[in-house]
Scaffold this motif. Structure first.
Motif, PDB file in Angstrom:
ATOM      1  N   VAL A  53       0.833  -1.205   0.000  1.00 43.79           N
ATOM      2  CA  VAL A  53       0.000   0.000   0.000  1.00 43.79           C
ATOM      3  C   VAL A  53       0.872   1.261   0.000  1.00 43.79           C
ATOM      4  CG1 VAL A  53      -1.667   1.309   1.372  1.00 43.79           C
ATOM      5  CG2 VAL A  53      -1.968  -1.148   1.061  1.00 43.79           C
ATOM      6  N   ALA A  54       1.918   1.260   0.806  1.00 46.96           N
ATOM      7  CA  ALA A  54       2.810   2.416   0.858  1.00 46.96           C
ATOM      8  C   ALA A  54       3.563   2.604  -0.462  1.00 46.96           C
ATOM      9  CB  ALA A  54       3.793   2.261   2.017  1.00 46.96           C
ATOM     10  N   ALA A  55       3.960   1.505  -1.087  1.00 43.81           N
ATOM     11  CA  ALA A  55       4.644   1.606  -2.379  1.00 43.81           C
ATOM     12  C   ALA A  55       3.691   2.119  -3.453  1.00 43.81           C
ATOM     13  CB  ALA A  55       5.217   0.250  -2.780  1.00 43.81           C
ATOM     14  N   TRP A  56       2.426   1.734  -3.358  1.00 47.19           N
ATOM     15  CA  TRP A  56       1.442   2.233  -4.316  1.00 47.19           C
ATOM     16  C   TRP A  56       1.236   3.740  -4.123  1.00 47.19           C
ATOM     17  CZ3 TRP A  56      -0.156   0.144  -8.620  1.00 47.19           C
ATOM     18  CH2 TRP A  56      -1.191   0.751  -9.299  1.00 47.19           C
ATOM     19  N   ALA A  57       1.203   4.182  -2.870  1.00 42.17           N
ATOM     20  CA  ALA A  57       1.071   5.610  -2.591  1.00 42.17           C
ATOM     21  C   ALA A  57       2.281   6.376  -3.136  1.00 42.17           C
ATOM     22  CB  ALA A  57       0.928   5.843  -1.095  1.00 42.17           C
ATOM     23  N   LEU A  58       3.465   5.798  -2.976  1.00 43.66           N
ATOM     24  CA  LEU A  58       4.666   6.404  -3.549  1.00 43.66           C
ATOM     25  C   LEU A  58       4.544   6.504  -5.057  1.00 43.66           C
ATOM     26  CD1 LEU A  58       7.646   7.372  -3.557  1.00 43.66           C
ATOM     27  CD2 LEU A  58       8.281   4.971  -3.620  1.00 43.66           C
ATOM     28  N   CYS A  59       4.027   5.469  -5.669  1.00 43.94           N
ATOM     29  CA  CYS A  59       3.861   5.456  -7.118  1.00 43.94           C
ATOM     30  C   CYS A  59       2.961   6.601  -7.573  1.00 43.94           C
ATOM     31  CB  CYS A  59       3.286   4.111  -7.553  1.00 43.94           C
ATOM     32  SG  CYS A  59       2.818   4.041  -9.280  1.00 43.94           S
ATOM     33  N   VAL A  60       1.812   6.721  -6.947  1.00 42.09           N
ATOM     34  CA  VAL A  60       0.851   7.752  -7.339  1.00 42.09           C
ATOM     35  C   VAL A  60       1.405   9.153  -7.093  1.00 42.09           C
ATOM     36  CG1 VAL A  60      -1.419   8.710  -6.783  1.00 42.09           C
ATOM     37  CG2 VAL A  60      -1.131   6.248  -7.030  1.00 42.09           C
ATOM     38  N   LEU A  61       1.944   9.368  -5.887  1.00 40.54           N
ATOM     39  CA  LEU A  61       2.462  10.695  -5.556  1.00 40.54           C
ATOM     40  C   LEU A  61       3.729  11.032  -6.336  1.00 40.54           C
ATOM     41  CD1 LEU A  61       1.850  10.639  -1.719  1.00 40.54           C
ATOM     42  CD2 LEU A  61       0.604  11.946  -3.434  1.00 40.54           C
ATOM     43  N   GLY A  62       4.543  10.030  -6.640  1.00 37.05           N
ATOM     44  CA  GLY A  62       5.758  10.272  -7.412  1.00 37.05           C
ATOM     45  C   GLY A  62       5.478  10.628  -8.855  1.00 37.05           C
ATOM     46  N   ILE A  63       4.507   9.978  -9.454  1.00 37.18           N
ATOM     47  CA  ILE A  63       4.150  10.323 -10.835  1.00 37.18           C
ATOM     48  C   ILE A  63       3.556  11.727 -10.880  1.00 37.18           C
ATOM     49  CG2 ILE A  63       2.594   9.749 -12.733  1.00 37.18           C
ATOM     50  CD1 ILE A  63       3.119   6.805 -12.062  1.00 37.18           C
ATOM     51  N   ARG A  64       2.729  12.047  -9.881  1.00 35.25           N
ATOM     52  CA  ARG A  64       2.177  13.398  -9.823  1.00 35.25           C
ATOM     53  C   ARG A  64       3.303  14.415  -9.604  1.00 35.25           C
ATOM     54  NH1 ARG A  64      -2.083  15.167  -5.358  1.00 35.25           N
ATOM     55  NH2 ARG A  64      -0.187  15.164  -4.124  1.00 35.25           N
ATOM     56  N   GLY A  65       4.286  14.074  -8.772  1.00 32.80           N
ATOM     57  CA  GLY A  65       5.403  14.968  -8.543  1.00 32.80           C
ATOM     58  C   GLY A  65       6.303  15.114  -9.759  1.00 32.80           C
TER      59      GLY A  65
END
Length: 130
Positions: A53-65
């Motif tokens: 779940v945390a890696a998925w959150a990183l994925c979403v926020l990193g692509i947005r960043g």
């Protein structure tokens, strides 16, 4: 697009694959723990699910960043959480024995990608402040 933003986006896509693998390994560890109750196996499975779940959150926020560099700060925070939980799940997977090898490998991979994502999110955020 700068090389750091491109690298952050690639790390985030790899992190998405690692997140799915962590969730699958965590579910398998929890299902197999019902047959032979092992406390570290259950802890490893739960931590692997959290790492996914945390890696998925990183994925979403990193692509947005990577698309909007001024919002890369969320990816840094998610990366730190994903790295800590991923490393904890990897340790629990190693300590649980042969049943936790999949948890250990996928969680360690997610942890390493989270560290890379955190570093590149920081670089992208610093570039946006200049």
């Amino acid at each position: 697009m700068s090389p750091e933003r491109k690298t952050l986006k690639i790390v985030c896509f790899l992190s998405a694959a690692a997140a799915i693998a962590c969730v699958v390994a965590g579910c398998l560890a929890l299902v197999s723990a019902d047959a032979r109750p092992q406390p570290l196996g259950i802890v490893g499975g739960v931590l692997a699910l959290l790492a996914g779940v945390a890696a998925w959150a990183l994925c979403v926020l990193g692509i947005r960043g990577a698309n909007r560099p001024s919002s890369a700060g969320g990816a840094r925070a998610a990366g730190i959480v994903a790295a800590v939980v991923g490393c904890a799940a990897a340790v629990a997977g190693v300590l649980s024995g042969s049943a936790g090898i999949a948890v250990a490998v996928t969680s360690a991979l997610a942890g390493m990608l989270a560290i890379a994502g955190t570093v590149y999110a920081h670089r992208v955020l610093e570039q946006s402040r200049r």
